[in-house]
Write a protein that holds these residues in place. Sequence first.
Motif, PDB file in Angstrom:
ATOM      1  N   VAL A  11      56.650  84.953  30.633  1.00  0.00           N
ATOM      2  CA  VAL A  11      55.974  84.808  29.357  1.00  0.00           C
ATOM      3  C   VAL A  11      54.516  84.417  29.580  1.00  0.00           C
ATOM      4  CG1 VAL A  11      55.902  83.463  27.223  1.00  0.00           C
ATOM      5  CG2 VAL A  11      58.100  84.166  28.168  1.00  0.00           C
ATOM      6  N   HIS A  12      53.629  85.057  28.839  1.00  0.00           N
ATOM      7  CA  HIS A  12      52.216  84.672  28.913  1.00  0.00           C
ATOM      8  C   HIS A  12      52.028  83.412  28.085  1.00  0.00           C
ATOM      9  CE1 HIS A  12      47.950  84.774  29.190  1.00  0.00           C
ATOM     10  NE2 HIS A  12      47.755  85.131  27.930  1.00  0.00           N
ATOM     11  N   HIS A  13      51.546  82.345  28.702  1.00  0.00           N
ATOM     12  CA  HIS A  13      51.434  81.041  28.057  1.00  0.00           C
ATOM     13  C   HIS A  13      49.991  80.734  27.704  1.00  0.00           C
ATOM     14  CE1 HIS A  13      50.862  76.565  28.312  1.00  0.00           C
ATOM     15  NE2 HIS A  13      51.829  76.636  27.423  1.00  0.00           N
ATOM     16  N   ILE A  14      49.748  80.427  26.437  1.00  0.00           N
ATOM     17  CA  ILE A  14      48.420  80.023  25.980  1.00  0.00           C
ATOM     18  C   ILE A  14      48.533  78.597  25.444  1.00  0.00           C
ATOM     19  CG2 ILE A  14      46.517  80.517  24.392  1.00  0.00           C
ATOM     20  CD1 ILE A  14      47.528  83.404  24.277  1.00  0.00           C
ATOM     21  N   PRO A  15      47.953  77.612  26.102  1.00  0.00           N
ATOM     22  CA  PRO A  15      48.108  76.217  25.653  1.00  0.00           C
ATOM     23  C   PRO A  15      47.308  75.925  24.386  1.00  0.00           C
ATOM     24  CG  PRO A  15      46.618  76.329  27.519  1.00  0.00           C
ATOM     25  CD  PRO A  15      47.152  77.717  27.329  1.00  0.00           C
ATOM     26  N   GLY A  34      42.054  75.352  17.191  1.00  0.00           N
ATOM     27  CA  GLY A  34      42.618  75.776  18.468  1.00  0.00           C
ATOM     28  C   GLY A  34      43.678  76.855  18.298  1.00  0.00           C
ATOM     29  N   ILE A  35      44.529  76.714  17.285  1.00  0.00           N
ATOM     30  CA  ILE A  35      45.546  77.735  17.030  1.00  0.00           C
ATOM     31  C   ILE A  35      44.893  79.049  16.602  1.00  0.00           C
ATOM     32  CG2 ILE A  35      47.510  78.344  15.554  1.00  0.00           C
ATOM     33  CD1 ILE A  35      48.231  75.374  15.481  1.00  0.00           C
ATOM     34  N   ARG A  41      42.793  85.477  20.109  1.00  0.00           N
ATOM     35  CA  ARG A  41      42.717  86.026  21.462  1.00  0.00           C
ATOM     36  C   ARG A  41      43.977  86.843  21.791  1.00  0.00           C
ATOM     37  NH1 ARG A  41      41.638  81.627  23.490  1.00  0.00           N
ATOM     38  NH2 ARG A  41      43.446  81.010  24.721  1.00  0.00           N
ATOM     39  N   ALA A  42      45.147  86.363  21.333  1.00  0.00           N
ATOM     40  CA  ALA A  42      46.410  87.043  21.650  1.00  0.00           C
ATOM     41  C   ALA A  42      46.642  88.279  20.785  1.00  0.00           C
ATOM     42  CB  ALA A  42      47.571  86.070  21.463  1.00  0.00           C
ATOM     43  N   ARG A  43      46.090  88.289  19.573  1.00  0.00           N
ATOM     44  CA  ARG A  43      46.246  89.401  18.632  1.00  0.00           C
ATOM     45  C   ARG A  43      47.720  89.803  18.485  1.00  0.00           C
ATOM     46  NH1 ARG A  43      42.371  94.145  20.277  1.00  0.00           N
ATOM     47  NH2 ARG A  43      43.067  94.870  18.222  1.00  0.00           N
ATOM     48  N   PRO A  44      48.580  88.910  18.057  1.00  0.00           N
ATOM     49  CA  PRO A  44      50.003  89.226  17.941  1.00  0.00           C
ATOM     50  C   PRO A  44      50.302  90.120  16.732  1.00  0.00           C
ATOM     51  CG  PRO A  44      49.600  87.058  17.036  1.00  0.00           C
ATOM     52  CD  PRO A  44      48.287  87.529  17.622  1.00  0.00           C
ATOM     53  N   ASP A  45      51.347  90.938  16.885  1.00  0.00           N
ATOM     54  CA  ASP A  45      51.855  91.688  15.735  1.00  0.00           C
ATOM     55  C   ASP A  45      52.659  90.778  14.818  1.00  0.00           C
ATOM     56  OD1 ASP A  45      51.006  94.448  16.439  1.00  0.00           O
ATOM     57  OD2 ASP A  45      52.259  94.063  18.195  1.00  0.00           O
ATOM     58  N   ALA A  46      53.353  89.817  15.417  1.00  0.00           N
ATOM     59  CA  ALA A  46      54.182  88.894  14.633  1.00  0.00           C
ATOM     60  C   ALA A  46      54.142  87.523  15.281  1.00  0.00           C
ATOM     61  CB  ALA A  46      55.622  89.398  14.546  1.00  0.00           C
ATOM     62  N   GLY A  66      45.935  88.775  10.182  1.00  0.00           N
ATOM     63  CA  GLY A  66      46.676  90.013   9.939  1.00  0.00           C
ATOM     64  C   GLY A  66      47.958  90.187  10.717  1.00  0.00           C
ATOM     65  N   PHE A  67      48.695  89.108  10.975  1.00  0.00           N
ATOM     66  CA  PHE A  67      49.989  89.250  11.654  1.00  0.00           C
ATOM     67  C   PHE A  67      51.119  89.009  10.658  1.00  0.00           C
ATOM     68  CE2 PHE A  67      48.411  84.892  12.540  1.00  0.00           C
ATOM     69  CZ  PHE A  67      49.383  84.143  11.897  1.00  0.00           C
ATOM     70  N   ARG A  68      52.316  89.416  11.042  1.00  0.00           N
ATOM     71  CA  ARG A  68      53.515  89.114  10.263  1.00  0.00           C
ATOM     72  C   ARG A  68      54.060  87.761  10.719  1.00  0.00           C
ATOM     73  NH1 ARG A  68      56.337  94.220   8.378  1.00  0.00           N
ATOM     74  NH2 ARG A  68      58.149  92.860   8.277  1.00  0.00           N
TER      75      ARG A  68
END
Length: 313
Positions: A11-15, A34-35, A41-46, A66-68
């Motif tokens: 898993v890619h971990h971002i603190p 911070g969140i 930076r991660a640009r998650p879909d969800a 713009g994520f779910r």
Amino acid sequence: AYTERVKALGVHHIPITLHPRSLSPLDEARTLAGIYSALKRARPDAVLSFTAKCNVYAGLLRRTLGFRQIANVSGLGEGFQRSGALAALMRRLYRSSLYGADRVFFQNREDREMCLAAGLTHPERSTVIPGSGVDLSAFSPTPKAIPGPITFLMFGRLLPKKGFDLFIRSAARLKESFGDSCSFWVLGAADYERPESVELLERVMQAHSNGHIRYLQSTDDVLPILRDADAVVLPSTYNEGVPRSLLEALACGKIVITTDWKGCRETVHHGRNGFLVTPNDDHSLEYHLRKVIELRSEEHTSELSHTDISRMP
């Protein structure tokens, strides 16, 4: 402490920095920033969020980034048990963050109904799931390694609302009646940011010194201890989701003695796989602990976990 374990899963971990109990506006502004930075930076879909602050902050950032959002309300926690400005603020934040989530999971019916009545979540996008689940390949019915006295185990965070004081008082009285034929174990660590938790640890250690209970240090692997118990006890009045300790106990075939309280009552069919006791009632808890001890004596067996308790009053 668990970062390397997470990375080992691939898993890619971002603190991020999060203060669970902080009420400082400045600290919370930094946390939200911070969140925001991490999610941008991660640009998650969800985003799958859980715990109160993470649900709220993910909800506040959902439209901007713009994520779910799939939110898991694993118990409403202490904020909703309070009154006054803090509770009102919690409800406003939940409404602004959860109402527009793509899906909201609740772990008991009462939490969902309360949030629906207060307009905090959308009825068609929320549902109830039966807790967070248990790994059944690890947690399964297994005989006690060493037969011995009937053992009652209570484990979890050392918080007064979990009912540790009731358990300790009942243990002291039952040890007077039954002596070494029964044993009472407490497993858990104090939260040193909570004075009430530290004070509870002191009472637990005193009960250990008096011989009323056995205190076990916190561990990452509860399974060996759970397998040596006959019953798991949780007389909680905390704002639970569905307590994981009870799910793990049931998966291991242990009798469960818990409160007739939201989140807890979902785990027990009274008189079949365990007992529901009256909240904040020493007599009710002691009565049902005593009945389990007496059943053990009647059955003349060290394997209580697989005994049919349905005939008990």
